[in-house]
Every structure is written in structure tokens, then in C-alpha cells.
Design an enzyme around this catalytic site. Structure first.
Site, PDB file in Angstrom:
ATOM      1  N   TYR A  40      14.841  -7.623  -8.727  1.00  0.00           N
ATOM      2  CA  TYR A  40      15.883  -6.975  -9.050  1.00  0.00           C
ATOM      3  C   TYR A  40      15.631  -5.381  -9.017  1.00  0.00           C
ATOM      4  CZ  TYR A  40      20.287  -4.898 -10.850  1.00  0.00           C
ATOM      5  OH  TYR A  40      21.210  -4.107 -11.137  1.00  0.00           O
ATOM      6  N   LYS A  91      33.381  -3.760  -7.783  1.00  0.00           N
ATOM      7  CA  LYS A  91      33.914  -3.966  -9.139  1.00  0.00           C
ATOM      8  C   LYS A  91      35.448  -3.542  -9.369  1.00  0.00           C
ATOM      9  CE  LYS A  91      30.042  -5.849  -9.619  1.00  0.00           C
ATOM     10  NZ  LYS A  91      29.116  -5.317  -8.747  1.00  0.00           N
ATOM     11  N   TYR A 149      21.346  -3.009  -4.101  1.00  0.00           N
ATOM     12  CA  TYR A 149      22.206  -4.178  -3.483  1.00  0.00           C
ATOM     13  C   TYR A 149      22.579  -3.927  -2.069  1.00  0.00           C
ATOM     14  CZ  TYR A 149      23.532  -4.708  -8.558  1.00  0.00           C
ATOM     15  OH  TYR A 149      23.651  -5.015  -9.897  1.00  0.00           O
TER      16      TYR A 149
HETATM   17  C1  PLP Z   1      27.800  -5.963  -8.367  1.00  0.00           C
HETATM   18  C2  PLP Z   1      27.260  -5.358  -7.049  1.00  0.00           C
HETATM   19  C3  PLP Z   1      27.118  -6.494  -6.160  1.00  0.00           C
HETATM   20  C4  PLP Z   1      27.346  -7.830  -6.194  1.00  0.00           C
HETATM   21  O1  PLP Z   1      28.561  -8.157  -6.513  1.00  0.00           O
HETATM   22  P1  PLP Z   1      28.890  -9.544  -7.151  1.00  0.00           P
HETATM   23  O2  PLP Z   1      30.193 -10.128  -7.068  1.00  0.00           O
HETATM   24  O3  PLP Z   1      28.216  -9.416  -8.731  1.00  0.00           O
HETATM   25  O4  PLP Z   1      27.921 -10.762  -6.615  1.00  0.00           O
HETATM   26  C5  PLP Z   1      26.797  -5.800  -4.918  1.00  0.00           C
HETATM   27  N1  PLP Z   1      26.824  -4.578  -4.519  1.00  0.00           N
HETATM   28  C6  PLP Z   1      26.937  -3.534  -5.542  1.00  0.00           C
HETATM   29  C7  PLP Z   1      26.832  -2.188  -5.101  1.00  0.00           C
HETATM   30  C8  PLP Z   1      27.281  -3.877  -6.748  1.00  0.00           C
HETATM   31  O5  PLP Z   1      27.500  -3.027  -7.787  1.00  0.00           O
END
Ligand code: PLP
Length: 333
Positions: A258, A49, A284
Site C-alpha cells: 500500500y 467516497k 490507487y
Molecule cells: C478509496 C479509494 C479507492 C478504493 O475504493 P474502495 O471502495 O475503498 O474499494 C480507489 N481510489 C481512490 C482514489 C480511493 O480514494
């Protein structure tokens, strides 16, 4: 064709490292595996991000805003990085977090507090459904709020991952990657990588591992990503149309949904830690790495391939998930 220049503000440290995971490759008997360390983007424990916020918050500053508002899960990495970026840029930060306040603030939530963000608990509304109301309240209170989209996934956020492809191209001294594997959740990373691939004429397969089975979005996720690719192309003046049929979005590893951590995520986290000394996160990257490991073990990615795993961050949430991780009961010697 000259692409439109879009301003950004500096928040992270780039380029992030590109490293080889040779012990993990050996263990899997698989292809060479490299990792792009966007967990080390530098802003408040890092993550993908940070790239997006460099563009999004440059726009907030240009518009003269004094407050930002965004939304996510209680352990949102996006919210934590937004809170840190807002602190650095002297913006008040409002976070809408799904669920209720837990008895103890841990992981990303603890960091949100340290960055002095204002937290609004939104119950079952986990994807920013209440943003418009709070936006209006802030405006009525005389603030100039700026809405940072869920996951930082709008056109400006996606543009940052075009830069990321250029960055990777500069760094990679070896053969072209055959696959780039990464966690895909709100689509900005995926969309930006697709555009970067197009602009820099790359041949890799972009394998997004879907980490969320929730379809509580305005559009099906594949359509949403395709639409974001096309609207971002328009924004930068790129003559390109992408169709969702070209998208690789693998939903085989969403498990129970999720943030529900299972044995696959636990194994991926354990192996990457034990073999490489690198932390993945439970929501993630642990899930995406479990996906990559399965693609290798099942032969869908072969020994002759040349793989990049894009580490998108998230390790701060490990602390909040300790009960779901297999390591809570440490071996005692
Ligand atoms: C937000 C996030 C993602 C996904 O990225 P997107 O651009 O939202 O698809 C993957 N890994 C982590 C650790 C994240 O915080």
C-alpha cells in the site's frame, strides 16, 4: 422486483463526465479506452467516497448524530472527503489516521486541517482499530457520534455504486463496455458495481485491481467483497447471491504494498498526464492504470475490447508523494 428506496443527501455533482482517452489508446495500440471521471465528483477535490458519503451521512443525519468518526491512512482520500462532507452538514469530524504526525501537513492531510477535523494519530493501527475507544470517549463527552466505516465500505456505501452504474448506462451512447477497470481497496466500490451490473443486466467484466497486499482485515479481501455484495442485496430487497468465485480481483500489481510507489505507477501517472492532461494518484488510480496498461500490453485485454477505466480520485495525495514521483527533478530547458 421493486427495490427498497434508500435516502441520500446531496454532496457532489452528478453525473460525473464520461470521456474518451483516444491518445492513450493510440499510444498503447490497444482498444478504445473511456474514463468515468469520479475524480470530479465535486466535493473537496472529488473522489469515489463522495458517492458513498451521500448515503452514509444521510443515515447519520436521520439518526440525529452531531459527530462523525472515521479512519484511514495519513493521506486518506476517504478521510478528506468525510471531513469536507461533515463541514457542509454541520457535523464535528474526528479522523483516526495511521502513523505519526508528519513534520509538514501536505496533500489530503493539509485539507483535513483546513476542514477543521479533529485528528487522532494511531501509529501502526491504520484501519480503524482504535475507533471503538474514541467512539466511547466521544459518547462519554456527551456527543452523538456516528461511525463511518473504513473506506465508506458498508452496505450504504455500496448502494451508491448501484446508482453509478445507472448513471453510466444513461451516459454511454456507444457499445457496451467489455471491461470496467478500477482500483479496489476496501470493497464498497467493487460490491456496488457488481450489484449494479446484476440489476441493470450488464455484461462487462468488473476488473478490480487490488492495490493493497495487507491482509490485516477480518476476512480475506475476496470474501469480504462477496459478503458485502450479499448483505447489500439483502438490504435493498434484491434476490441475488454472489460467490467469491465470480469475483475478478487482480492482485498482480500490489508491488511492495500500500502506497509504495514504483516505476509502474510512475509510468501510468506520466502517460495519462502527458497524453490526456489527466491526473492520476500514486496509491490507487496510478496503480490501477498501470494494471490496465499491462493487461493491454500483454494481450489479456485486446484491441477489439471496449474498456472503461473508473477514475476513483486521489490526486490531492500527489503533493504528499512528491519525493516518490519521478517528476520532482523537473527537466530544465
Ligand atoms: C478509496 C479509494 C479507492 C478504493 O475504493 P474502495 O471502495 O475503498 O474499494 C480507489 N481510489 C481512490 C482514489 C480511493 O480514494
Amino acid at each position: 422486483m421493486k427495490l427498497k428506496h434508500i435516502e441520500k443527501t446531496s454532496l457532489g455533482f452528478f453525473p460525473t463526465p464520461l470521456v474518451e482517452l483516444s491518445r492513450l489508446s493510440d499510444f498503447l495500440g490497444g482498444p478504445k479506452i473511456f474514463m468515468k471521471r469520479d475524480d470530479l465528483t465535486g466535493l473537496a477535490l472529488g473522489g469515489n467516497k463522495t458517492r458513498k458519503l451521500e448515503y452514509i451521512l444521510a443515515d447519520a443525519l436521520k439518526q440525529g448524530c452531531d459527530t462523525v468518526i472515521t479512519a484511514g491512512a495519513a493521506q486518506s482520500n476517504h478521510c478528506r472527503q468525510t471531513a469536507a462532507a461533515a463541514a457542509k452538514l454541520n457535523l464535528e469530524c474526528h479522523l483516526l489516521l495511521g502513523g505519526e504526525a508528519p513534520p509538514e501537513a501536505q496533500g489530503n492531510l493539509l485539507l483535513d486541517h483546513i476542514f477543521d477535523s479533529k485528528i487522532h494519530w494511531t501509529g501502526s493501527n491504520r484501519k480503524g482499530e482504535d475507533i471503538a475507544r474514541i467512539f466511547a470517549e466521544l459518547k462519554a463527552a456527551g456527543k452523538k457520534p456516528y461511525l463511518v466505516p473504513y473506506g465508506g465500505s458498508n452496505k450504504l456505501g455500496a448502494v451508491s455504486f448501484i446508482d453509478a452504474v445507472a448513471e453510466l448506462q444513461q451516459q454511454n451512447k456507444g457499445p457496451e463496455f467489455s471491461h470496467i477497470v478500477f482500483a479496489s481497496s476496501s470493497g464498497g466500490t467493487h460490491a456496488g458495481l457488481i450489484l449494479g451490473k446484476q440489476i441493470y443486466k450488464k455484461t462487462f467484466d468488473l476488473v478490480g485491481i487490488n492495490i493493497d497486499k495487507d491482509t490485516n482485515t477480518s476476512l480475506p479481501f475476496d470474501q469480504l467483497i462477496a459478503q458485502l455484495v450479499n448483505s447489500t442485496a439483502k438490504l435493498i430487497g434484491l434476490d441475488y447471491t454472489f460467490s467469491k468465485n465470480q469475483l475478478i480481483l487482480n492482485s498482480d500489481y500490489v508491488g511492495d504494498g500500500y502506497g509504495i510507489v514504483g516505476p509502474q505507477e510512475n509510468e501510468a501517472i506520466a502517460l495519462t498526464a502527458k497524453l490526456e492532461g489527466i491526473l492520476l494518484d500514486p496509491v490507487y488510480t496510478g496503480r490501477a492504470m498501470a494494471g490496465l496498461m499491462h493487461l493491454i500490453r500483454s494481450g489479456k485485454i485486446s484491441k477489439n475490447d471496449h474498456v472503461l477505466f473508473w477514475h476513483t480520485g486521489g490526486a490531492p495525495s500527489l503533493f504528499a508523494y512528491s519525493d516518490d514521483l519521478a517528476f520532482s527533478q523537473a527537466d530544465v530547458c
